[in-house]
Design a protein around this motif. Structure first.
Motif, short mmCIF file in Angstrom:
data_model
loop_
_atom_site.label_atom_id
_atom_site.label_comp_id
_atom_site.label_asym_id
_atom_site.label_seq_id
_atom_site.Cartn_x
_atom_site.Cartn_y
_atom_site.Cartn_z
N ALA A 23 4.56 2.00 7.70
CA ALA A 23 5.33 1.09 6.86
C ALA A 23 5.63 1.74 5.52
O ALA A 23 4.80 2.51 4.99
CB ALA A 23 4.58 -0.22 6.66
N VAL A 24 6.79 1.44 4.96
CA VAL A 24 7.12 1.97 3.63
C VAL A 24 6.20 1.39 2.58
O VAL A 24 5.73 2.09 1.67
CB VAL A 24 8.60 1.68 3.30
N ALA A 25 5.93 0.10 2.66
CA ALA A 25 5.04 -0.56 1.69
C ALA A 25 3.59 -0.17 1.97
O ALA A 25 3.07 -0.40 3.06
CB ALA A 25 5.21 -2.07 1.77
N ALA A 26 2.94 0.43 0.99
CA ALA A 26 1.56 0.89 1.16
C ALA A 26 0.61 -0.31 1.23
O ALA A 26 0.65 -1.20 0.39
CB ALA A 26 1.16 1.79 0.00
N THR A 27 -0.24 -0.31 2.24
CA THR A 27 -1.26 -1.35 2.36
C THR A 27 -2.63 -0.70 2.53
O THR A 27 -3.42 -0.65 1.61
CB THR A 27 -0.94 -2.31 3.53
N LYS A 28 -2.86 -0.12 3.71
CA LYS A 28 -4.18 0.45 3.96
C LYS A 28 -4.43 1.68 3.09
O LYS A 28 -5.58 1.94 2.69
CB LYS A 28 -4.37 0.78 5.43
N THR A 29 -3.39 2.44 2.76
CA THR A 29 -3.62 3.58 1.87
C THR A 29 -3.97 3.12 0.46
O THR A 29 -4.72 3.79 -0.24
CB THR A 29 -2.39 4.50 1.81
N TYR A 30 -3.42 1.97 0.06
CA TYR A 30 -3.73 1.46 -1.27
C TYR A 30 -5.19 1.03 -1.38
O TYR A 30 -5.92 1.46 -2.28
CB TYR A 30 -2.81 0.28 -1.62
N THR A 31 -5.66 0.20 -0.44
CA THR A 31 -7.04 -0.27 -0.54
C THR A 31 -8.03 0.88 -0.30
O THR A 31 -9.10 0.92 -0.93
CB THR A 31 -7.31 -1.40 0.46
N ALA A 32 -7.69 1.81 0.58
CA ALA A 32 -8.57 2.97 0.79
C ALA A 32 -8.64 3.82 -0.47
O ALA A 32 -9.71 4.37 -0.80
CB ALA A 32 -8.08 3.80 1.97
N THR A 33 -7.54 3.94 -1.19
CA THR A 33 -7.55 4.69 -2.45
C THR A 33 -8.42 3.99 -3.48
O THR A 33 -9.20 4.63 -4.19
CB THR A 33 -6.12 4.86 -2.98
#
Length: 349
Positions: A151-161
């Motif tokens: 997905a273009v909108a970051a979800t799992k990469t955001y929370t993992a970061t």
């Protein structure tokens, strides 16, 4: 089913649902992050700088609070253009520079990292792409290990970061990740427990045009990420303010046509939001409260989040907000996997 036949929002929906597993796995593999933290602790910095763009910039804002509160170090957000456009080369001896990028491919962050290393900084790349140019440019690297994100909108990469940054800062101060040991389970329970409230929120706000998002302390980063998610998936005019900044002028623009998404979790930041919400409610704004203290503030709707230590609350707070952005996009006839004019990797200088 081909990619062109993929139902709208399928990637974002799947990646939101993956987060409990991603977060649990990162906690289990925190040894590598602890080794980076040990290296930093052996070279104690005078202060820290953070370089990032987009959602990663909100993760960096979260890390700024972590560094200042938990480590007692001054911390600031870098303006990459000072290096890329103006060629500034400040003295960065005994400075920690943390560059945050999901792709690790943005030219400006790469240039900032390379320049900072030349100027004496200890450089750390935090990325979801271990083979990226940014990771190679930095002296140390942290892999957020979220896996491919479609997905273009970051979800799992955001929370993992967010979690990776917390684990890094916590390890620098000698912590043992006590507050996040069961975070994967808490994330799952938060997603499950907030689902009905998110559906109600989608129904209530599907026709809204203007949204203000607000939070204080650690939760200010969540408010910033919420505004971005609503803008990029549902094309809403969304603007984020610190609760304190909202009262210093912008509250004058709040009226009964304004939706206010307030992030309110238990702790000092959430407690400081009471005066803010009293002010916007007095101006007849429609308030949606999200967080572990959402039920304690005046709001038209509340979305519950499991309570945890205040410094890790942003990892859970954003989960129902991601689902809200997904739901609003679909309800308004959009496809959050293909927002207009956006690509997964944005290259800026």
């Amino acid at each position: 089913m081909t990619s062109s036949e993929q139902r709208p929002g399928a990637h974002m929906s799947a990646e939101v649902a993956e987060q409990p597993e991603v977060l649990a796995g990162l906690v289990e593999r925190r040894t590598g992050i602890a080794e980076v933290a040990e290296h930093i602790a052996r070279r104690p910095p005078r202060f820290a700088l953070l370089a990032a763009r987009g959602s990663s910039d909100h993760a960096a804002l979260y890390a700024k609070y972590l560094i200042e509160v938990l480590l007692g170090l001054p911390a600031g957000l870098v303006s990459p253009s000072t290096a890329t456009l103006y060629g500034a080369e400040p003295d960065l001896r005994d400075v920690l520079l943390i560059s945050v990028s999901q792709s690790g491919g943005s030219p400006d962050l790469l240039e900032v990292t390379e320049a900072a290393r030349r100027q004496g900084a200890l450089t750390v790349a935090v990325s979801n792409t271990p083979s990226s140019p940014l990771t190679r440019a930095a002296e140390l690297a942290v892999d957020v290990a979220a896996g491919p994100e479609q997905a273009v909108a970051a979800t799992k990469t955001y929370t993992a970061t967010l979690l990776a940054l917390y684990l890094l800062v916590d390890a620098i101060r000698g912590g043992r990740a006590e507050h996040v040991r069961d975070l994967g389970d808490r994330a799952r329970r938060t997603l499950d427990g907030s689902a009905e409230a998110v559906e109600h929120a989608v129904d209530r706000y599907r026709f809204v045009d203007r949204v203000i998002t607000t939070g204080r302390g650690y939760s200010y980063a969540t408010a910033a990420e919420a505004a971005l998610k609503l803008a990029e998936t549902s094309y809403l005019a969304a603007r984020a303010y610190s609760g304190a900044d909202l009262l210093h002028g912008p509250v004058a623009a709040v009226d009964e046509e304004t939706a206010v998404l307030a992030v309110t979790s238990r702790g000092r930041g959430g407690a400081a939001m009471h005066d803010v919400l009293d002010a916007v409610v007095a101006r007849r704004a429609d308030v949606l409260a999200v967080g572990s203290a959402a039920a304690d503030v005046p709001a038209a709707l509340s979305v519950p989040v499991l309570e945890t230590a205040e410094e890790v609350a942003p990892i859970l707070e954003v989960l129902p907000i991601q689902r809200l952005a997904l739901g609003l996009s679909l309800a308004r006839g959009g496809d959050p996997d293909r927002p207009r004019g956006l690509r997964k990797i944005t290259r800026t200088r």
